[in-house]
Design an enzyme around this catalytic site. Structure first.
Site, PDB file in Angstrom:
ATOM      1  N   CYS A 182      10.246   5.795 -28.620  1.00  0.00           N
ATOM      2  CA  CYS A 182       9.699   4.953 -27.550  1.00  0.00           C
ATOM      3  C   CYS A 182       8.458   5.545 -26.898  1.00  0.00           C
ATOM      4  CB  CYS A 182      10.786   4.691 -26.506  1.00  0.00           C
ATOM      5  SG  CYS A 182      12.304   4.062 -27.243  1.00  0.00           S
ATOM      6  N   HIS A 190       8.728   4.519 -17.177  1.00  0.00           N
ATOM      7  CA  HIS A 190       9.421   4.205 -18.434  1.00  0.00           C
ATOM      8  C   HIS A 190      10.628   3.321 -18.143  1.00  0.00           C
ATOM      9  CE1 HIS A 190      10.548   4.667 -22.578  1.00  0.00           C
ATOM     10  NE2 HIS A 190      11.729   5.186 -22.252  1.00  0.00           N
ATOM     11  N   GLU A 237      13.869  10.492 -14.983  1.00  0.00           N
ATOM     12  CA  GLU A 237      12.448  10.227 -14.758  1.00  0.00           C
ATOM     13  C   GLU A 237      12.115  10.337 -13.275  1.00  0.00           C
ATOM     14  OE1 GLU A 237       9.008   6.909 -15.851  1.00  0.00           O
ATOM     15  OE2 GLU A 237      11.123   6.343 -15.963  1.00  0.00           O
ATOM     16  N   LYS A 257       9.552  -3.121 -17.794  1.00  0.00           N
ATOM     17  CA  LYS A 257      10.564  -3.474 -18.802  1.00  0.00           C
ATOM     18  C   LYS A 257      11.594  -4.441 -18.229  1.00  0.00           C
ATOM     19  CE  LYS A 257      10.320   0.710 -21.682  1.00  0.00           C
ATOM     20  NZ  LYS A 257       9.340   1.494 -20.919  1.00  0.00           N
ATOM     21  N   HIS A 314      12.468  -3.826 -23.604  1.00  0.00           N
ATOM     22  CA  HIS A 314      12.013  -2.536 -24.119  1.00  0.00           C
ATOM     23  C   HIS A 314      11.465  -2.734 -25.526  1.00  0.00           C
ATOM     24  CE1 HIS A 314      11.484   1.548 -24.919  1.00  0.00           C
ATOM     25  NE2 HIS A 314      12.702   2.033 -24.725  1.00  0.00           N
ATOM     26  N   PHE A 333      13.724   8.716 -27.757  1.00  0.00           N
ATOM     27  CA  PHE A 333      14.813   9.426 -28.418  1.00  0.00           C
ATOM     28  C   PHE A 333      14.252  10.606 -29.206  1.00  0.00           C
ATOM     29  CE2 PHE A 333      18.043   5.677 -28.926  1.00  0.00           C
ATOM     30  CZ  PHE A 333      18.254   5.702 -27.555  1.00  0.00           C
TER      31      PHE A 333
END
Length: 414
Positions: free
Chosen positions: A164, A304, A315, A336, A341, A402
């Site tokens: 991502c 994010h 975050e 998002k 996403h 990831f």
């Protein structure tokens, strides 16, 4: 002397608009792109999640029939966004040295539809029925290659595949190509088309997706106490980046400066973020250090913020560690919540939102924030667009993937 990288063109196709103008208007209005997937395979495979943030516009409406047949949906979306960005920038390939025109594009998965459809075709009908274009269509570098051929870009066609963080990491590559003088113009961004039964089943099995099948538009809810996972999205975003002198020489409109960027890694876990946000905080600091951006210069962050129970807080911890009390003065948007996403394309779309926020001095809203998580006390923009101050200001866009991939881009107003 290091050259300055500036943004002169934007393009997108997304779940909340098939072009940048429509997407931006919907982002300010708080529009959700999530809706039920109306495909037979949802029932055929008895999927636990039956909705996603799907494109509003089919790329086949823009591409020729021949082009579309030779491209995976990921490449189709990337090319649509790149063509819009290129047209928006006003550049003509007749007026530039194409040896100094490059492409830096990202994707998290690549040609998943081509790969899995071809596997089904092989099993059911045999090797003679596998299409000759199967391999070039499934390659993750398909979008970068297609864009480079479309524009005759001979300065390099780079592909980042870092989950991502892919689209944002591509922008880091683009900035370095401009600042070091290796290219005058770079088309950068990301594309993803992974709304397919296998990724949906896989993400659902790991408890990453929201299961609000009865209310898709309320499913993506970053920072809300009732968040239960992200909404899978698809689409592409593209930005044209030039050296400042190149842009000024041709009289281009400049929307923002790509002032800094950084890439770090957690080396912690294949899916979970490092809980104290150590890698993320290093990326934030390094991105600002690229252009000596002071903490107080930053007035906006496009976070994010995937809407997962375990993902949103690290975050926040990273941003609190970096900004301290100044975090209270920063307007945070979690787009998002609207777009879903987009995996490897998410950073590209969010960079476009960040650039437009600086240009228009307005920020997109975060929707579905009904019960803010008390463990994430931030100034999140919801209800109506945020207003940014005049003067020289900076904004950040964060992407984390990831595998512990962290990437941050920093923009300045121009």
């Amino acid at each position: 002397m290091t050259r300055k990288a500036v943004i002169t063109g934007l393009g997108a196709t997304s779940p909340i608009g098939g072009d940048v103008e429509t997407m931006w208007a919907n982002a300010l209005a708080g529009t959700s792109g999530a809706r039920p997937i109306e495909k037979d395979w949802v029932q055929e495979y008895d999927l636990p999640v039956t909705f996603a943030a799907q494109l509003t516009n089919d790329p086949k409406e823009v591409l020729s029939r021949v082009e579309a047949r030779r491209m995976d949906p990921t490449t189709q979306m990337g090319l649509v966004a790149a063509r819009e960005a290129w047209a928006h920038s006003g550049i003509s390939t007749d007026d530039i040295d194409t040896d100094r025109l490059a492409v830096a594009f990202g994707t998290g998965v690549g040609g998943v539809w081509t790969l899995l459809d071809s596997w089904d075709n092989l099993r059911e009908r045999g090797p003679r029925r596998v299409l000759p274009m199967t391999v070039p269509m499934l390659m993750p570098n398909g979008a970068a290659a297609a864009i480079s051929m479309d524009l005759s870009a001979r300065g390099g066609a780079m592909t980042t595949v870092s989950a991502c963080a892919s689209g944002t990491e591509a922008m880091d590559n683009a900035r370095r190509l401009i600042e070091t003088g290796q290219a005058d113009v770079v088309v950068t961004g990301g594309a993803e088309a992974a709304i397919h039964p296998l990724p949906i089943a896989g993400f659902a099995a790991m408890q990453a997706l929201s299961k609000r099948n009865d209310d898709p538009q309320a499913a993506s809810r970053p920072y809300d106490v009732d968040r239960d996972g992200f909404v899978l999205g698809e689409g592409a975003g593209a930005l044209v980046i030039e050296s400042e002198e190149h842009a000024r020489a041709r009289g281009a409109e400049i929307y923002a400066v790509l002032a800094g960027s950084a890439v770090t890694s957690d080396a912690y876990h294949i899916t979970a973020p490092e809980p104290e946000g150590l890698g993320a905080s290093r990326a934030l600091r390094a991105a600002m250090a690229s252009d000596d951006i002071e903490l107080t210069d930053v007035v906006h962050v496009n976070a994010h913020a995937t809407s997962t129970p375990v993902g949103d807080r690290p975050e926040y911890v990273a941003m609190k560690t970096v900004f301290g009390d100044h975090l209270d003065d920063i307007l945070v948007s979690a787009t998002k919540s609207q777009t879903g996403h987009l995996l490897g394309a998410s950073g590209a779309l969010e960079a476009i939102f960040t650039v437009l926020s600086l240009y228009h001095r307005k920020t997109p809203v975060t929707i579905n924030l009904d019960n803010p998580d008390p463990d994430i006390p931030m100034n999140v923009v919801h209800g109506k667009p945020g207003e940014l101050p005049s003067g020289d200001i900076a904004a950040l866009s964060n992407s984390f993937g990831f595998g512990g991939h962290n990437s941050v881009v920093a923009f300045r107003s121009y």
